[in-house]
Scaffold this motif. Structure first.
Motif, PDB file in Angstrom:
ATOM      1  N   ASP A   1       0.729  -1.379  -0.142  1.00  0.00           N
ATOM      2  CA  ASP A   1      -0.185   0.502   0.060  1.00  0.00           C
ATOM      3  C   ASP A   1       1.365   1.062   0.299  1.00  0.00           C
ATOM      4  OD1 ASP A   1      -1.950   1.614   0.747  1.00  0.00           O
ATOM      5  OD2 ASP A   1      -3.252   0.630   1.001  1.00  0.00           O
ATOM      6  N   ILE A   2       0.067   2.448  -0.222  1.00  0.00           N
ATOM      7  CA  ILE A   2       0.797   3.650  -0.619  1.00  0.00           C
ATOM      8  C   ILE A   2       1.406   4.307   1.326  1.00  0.00           C
ATOM      9  CG2 ILE A   2       0.868   5.802  -1.017  1.00  0.00           C
ATOM     10  CD1 ILE A   2       0.302   4.905  -4.048  1.00  0.00           C
ATOM     11  N   LEU A   3      -0.115   4.341   1.869  1.00  0.00           N
ATOM     12  CA  LEU A   3      -0.470   4.207   2.924  1.00  0.00           C
ATOM     13  C   LEU A   3       0.294   3.364   4.024  1.00  0.00           C
ATOM     14  CD1 LEU A   3      -3.801   6.438   2.451  1.00  0.00           C
ATOM     15  CD2 LEU A   3      -0.947   7.652   2.763  1.00  0.00           C
ATOM     16  N   MET A   4       1.052   4.681   4.489  1.00  0.00           N
ATOM     17  CA  MET A   4       1.404   2.913   6.152  1.00  0.00           C
ATOM     18  C   MET A   4       2.238   4.368   6.761  1.00  0.00           C
ATOM     19  SD  MET A   4       3.740  -0.006   3.782  1.00  0.00           S
ATOM     20  CE  MET A   4       5.263   1.501   2.867  1.00  0.00           C
ATOM     21  N   PRO A   5       2.659   3.736   7.706  1.00  0.00           N
ATOM     22  CA  PRO A   5       2.303   4.503   9.006  1.00  0.00           C
ATOM     23  C   PRO A   5       3.949   5.396   9.572  1.00  0.00           C
ATOM     24  CG  PRO A   5       2.197   2.121   9.998  1.00  0.00           C
ATOM     25  CD  PRO A   5       2.001   2.494   8.478  1.00  0.00           C
ATOM     26  N   ALA A   6       5.151   4.563   9.067  1.00  0.00           N
ATOM     27  CA  ALA A   6       5.761   4.654   9.263  1.00  0.00           C
ATOM     28  C   ALA A   6       7.297   5.214   8.066  1.00  0.00           C
ATOM     29  CB  ALA A   6       7.135   3.534  10.031  1.00  0.00           C
ATOM     30  N   LEU A   7       6.855   4.836   7.107  1.00  0.00           N
ATOM     31  CA  LEU A   7       7.541   5.515   5.417  1.00  0.00           C
ATOM     32  C   LEU A   7       6.093   5.138   5.059  1.00  0.00           C
ATOM     33  CD1 LEU A   7      10.402   3.573   3.940  1.00  0.00           C
ATOM     34  CD2 LEU A   7       8.919   2.165   5.605  1.00  0.00           C
ATOM     35  N   ASP A   8       6.358   6.043   4.181  1.00  0.00           N
ATOM     36  CA  ASP A   8       4.516   5.556   3.020  1.00  0.00           C
ATOM     37  C   ASP A   8       5.548   4.626   1.742  1.00  0.00           C
ATOM     38  OD1 ASP A   8       6.345   6.839   0.585  1.00  0.00           O
ATOM     39  OD2 ASP A   8       5.449   8.742   0.797  1.00  0.00           O
ATOM     40  N   GLY A   9       4.099   4.672   0.696  1.00  0.00           N
ATOM     41  CA  GLY A   9       4.327   3.064  -0.292  1.00  0.00           C
ATOM     42  C   GLY A   9       6.311   3.806  -1.666  1.00  0.00           C
ATOM     43  N   PHE A  10       6.003   5.176  -1.201  1.00  0.00           N
ATOM     44  CA  PHE A  10       7.336   5.028  -2.062  1.00  0.00           C
ATOM     45  C   PHE A  10       8.096   5.222  -2.231  1.00  0.00           C
ATOM     46  CE2 PHE A  10       3.209   8.458  -3.557  1.00  0.00           C
ATOM     47  CZ  PHE A  10       2.790   7.611  -4.576  1.00  0.00           C
ATOM     48  N   GLN A  11       8.709   5.767  -0.191  1.00  0.00           N
ATOM     49  CA  GLN A  11       9.692   5.506   0.487  1.00  0.00           C
ATOM     50  C   GLN A  11      10.146   4.216  -0.146  1.00  0.00           C
ATOM     51  OE1 GLN A  11       7.670   7.688   3.830  1.00  0.00           O
ATOM     52  NE2 GLN A  11       9.256   9.852   3.790  1.00  0.00           N
ATOM     53  N   PHE A  12       9.101   2.962   0.221  1.00  0.00           N
ATOM     54  CA  PHE A  12       9.246   1.945   1.068  1.00  0.00           C
ATOM     55  C   PHE A  12       9.454   1.321  -0.672  1.00  0.00           C
ATOM     56  CE2 PHE A  12       8.100  -2.279   0.042  1.00  0.00           C
ATOM     57  CZ  PHE A  12       8.733  -3.025   0.954  1.00  0.00           C
ATOM     58  N   CYS A  13       9.455   1.676  -1.602  1.00  0.00           N
ATOM     59  CA  CYS A  13       9.547   2.012  -3.030  1.00  0.00           C
ATOM     60  C   CYS A  13      11.496   1.647  -2.931  1.00  0.00           C
ATOM     61  CB  CYS A  13       8.988   1.546  -4.417  1.00  0.00           C
ATOM     62  SG  CYS A  13       8.763   0.998  -5.972  1.00  0.00           S
ATOM     63  N   ARG A  14      11.607   3.226  -2.870  1.00  0.00           N
ATOM     64  CA  ARG A  14      13.147   3.260  -3.325  1.00  0.00           C
ATOM     65  C   ARG A  14      13.978   3.067  -2.282  1.00  0.00           C
ATOM     66  NH1 ARG A  14      14.178   8.295  -4.761  1.00  0.00           N
ATOM     67  NH2 ARG A  14      12.360   9.613  -5.781  1.00  0.00           N
ATOM     68  N   ALA A  15      13.764   2.312  -1.270  1.00  0.00           N
ATOM     69  CA  ALA A  15      14.171   1.476   0.145  1.00  0.00           C
ATOM     70  C   ALA A  15      14.812  -0.188  -1.147  1.00  0.00           C
ATOM     71  CB  ALA A  15      14.230   1.370   1.062  1.00  0.00           C
ATOM     72  N   VAL A  16      13.709  -0.233  -1.739  1.00  0.00           N
ATOM     73  CA  VAL A  16      13.974  -1.493  -1.872  1.00  0.00           C
ATOM     74  C   VAL A  16      14.506  -1.227  -2.890  1.00  0.00           C
ATOM     75  CG1 VAL A  16      12.517  -3.495  -3.540  1.00  0.00           C
ATOM     76  CG2 VAL A  16      11.978  -2.784  -1.320  1.00  0.00           C
ATOM     77  N   ARG A  17      14.454  -0.029  -3.644  1.00  0.00           N
ATOM     78  CA  ARG A  17      15.526  -0.450  -4.766  1.00  0.00           C
ATOM     79  C   ARG A  17      16.717  -0.013  -5.246  1.00  0.00           C
ATOM     80  NH1 ARG A  17      12.627  -3.184  -7.681  1.00  0.00           N
ATOM     81  NH2 ARG A  17      10.309  -2.383  -8.959  1.00  0.00           N
ATOM     82  N   GLU A  18      16.951   0.319  -3.408  1.00  0.00           N
ATOM     83  CA  GLU A  18      18.792   0.631  -3.267  1.00  0.00           C
ATOM     84  C   GLU A  18      19.623  -0.509  -2.480  1.00  0.00           C
ATOM     85  OE1 GLU A  18      17.829   3.805  -0.493  1.00  0.00           O
ATOM     86  OE2 GLU A  18      17.754   5.385  -1.852  1.00  0.00           O
ATOM     87  N   ASP A  19      18.823  -1.826  -2.267  1.00  0.00           N
ATOM     88  CA  ASP A  19      18.889  -3.080  -1.493  1.00  0.00           C
ATOM     89  C   ASP A  19      19.479  -4.079  -2.873  1.00  0.00           C
ATOM     90  OD1 ASP A  19      18.892  -5.565  -0.279  1.00  0.00           O
ATOM     91  OD2 ASP A  19      18.647  -5.054   1.003  1.00  0.00           O
ATOM     92  N   PRO A  20      20.356  -4.547  -2.608  1.00  0.00           N
ATOM     93  CA  PRO A  20      20.961  -4.921  -3.038  1.00  0.00           C
ATOM     94  C   PRO A  20      20.445  -6.443  -3.554  1.00  0.00           C
ATOM     95  CG  PRO A  20      22.979  -4.289  -2.425  1.00  0.00           C
ATOM     96  CD  PRO A  20      21.890  -3.999  -2.030  1.00  0.00           C
ATOM     97  N   LEU A  21      20.235  -7.012  -2.400  1.00  0.00           N
ATOM     98  CA  LEU A  21      19.185  -7.878  -2.473  1.00  0.00           C
ATOM     99  C   LEU A  21      17.702  -8.337  -2.571  1.00  0.00           C
ATOM    100  CD1 LEU A  21      20.728  -9.875   1.016  1.00  0.00           C
ATOM    101  CD2 LEU A  21      21.756 -10.249  -1.732  1.00  0.00           C
ATOM    102  N   LEU A  22      17.374  -7.274  -2.709  1.00  0.00           N
ATOM    103  CA  LEU A  22      16.144  -7.094  -3.468  1.00  0.00           C
ATOM    104  C   LEU A  22      15.879  -6.086  -4.159  1.00  0.00           C
ATOM    105  CD1 LEU A  22      14.095  -5.999   0.416  1.00  0.00           C
ATOM    106  CD2 LEU A  22      14.444  -8.464  -0.870  1.00  0.00           C
ATOM    107  N   GLY A  23      16.242  -6.042  -4.906  1.00  0.00           N
ATOM    108  CA  GLY A  23      16.435  -4.199  -6.078  1.00  0.00           C
ATOM    109  C   GLY A  23      15.686  -4.668  -7.858  1.00  0.00           C
ATOM    110  N   GLY A  24      15.920  -6.274  -7.685  1.00  0.00           N
ATOM    111  CA  GLY A  24      15.358  -6.774  -9.012  1.00  0.00           C
ATOM    112  C   GLY A  24      13.222  -7.370  -7.930  1.00  0.00           C
ATOM    113  N   ILE A  25      13.150  -6.989  -7.132  1.00  0.00           N
ATOM    114  CA  ILE A  25      12.090  -7.833  -7.370  1.00  0.00           C
ATOM    115  C   ILE A  25      10.867  -6.864  -7.897  1.00  0.00           C
ATOM    116  CG2 ILE A  25      10.263  -8.395  -5.539  1.00  0.00           C
ATOM    117  CD1 ILE A  25      13.054  -9.168  -4.177  1.00  0.00           C
TER     118      ILE A  25
END
Length: 87
Positions: free
Chosen positions: A5-29
């Motif tokens: 979801d985009i709306l989350m309490p600690a960080l939004d989905g846009f920030q979450f997606c950026r964090a996933v993309r920056e992670d070398p293990l998760l970036g391709g998911i």
């Protein structure tokens, strides 16, 4: 595939997606962002700039979410898009 979801309490989905993309293990998911509140083209653009593989509105119903997931799972694997400012 990550469905978020985009709306989350600690960080939004846009920030979450950026964090996933920056992670070398998760970036391709593939990441599909879902929202009931963010629905217009600007929101879709923000999802794309954040590195989301796709975006779907919750109001389009469960079938649309499932179709989007199926589309992403069937897509050929390719390098994850890097969000703006990270490449």
């Amino acid at each position: 595939l990550i469905l978020s979801d985009i709306l989350m309490p600690a960080l939004d989905g846009f920030q979450f997606c950026r964090a996933v993309r920056e992670d070398p293990l998760l970036g391709g998911i593939p990441v599909v962002l879902v929202s009931a509140n963010y629905r217009d083209e600007m929101d879709r653009g923000q999802a794309e700039r954040s590195g989301a593989s796709d975006f779907v509105c919750r109001s389009d119903g469960p079938a649309a979410i499932i179709r989007t997931i199926q589309k992403q799972l069937a897509a050929p694997t390719s390098p994850a898009p890097m969000p703006d400012g990270l490449d």
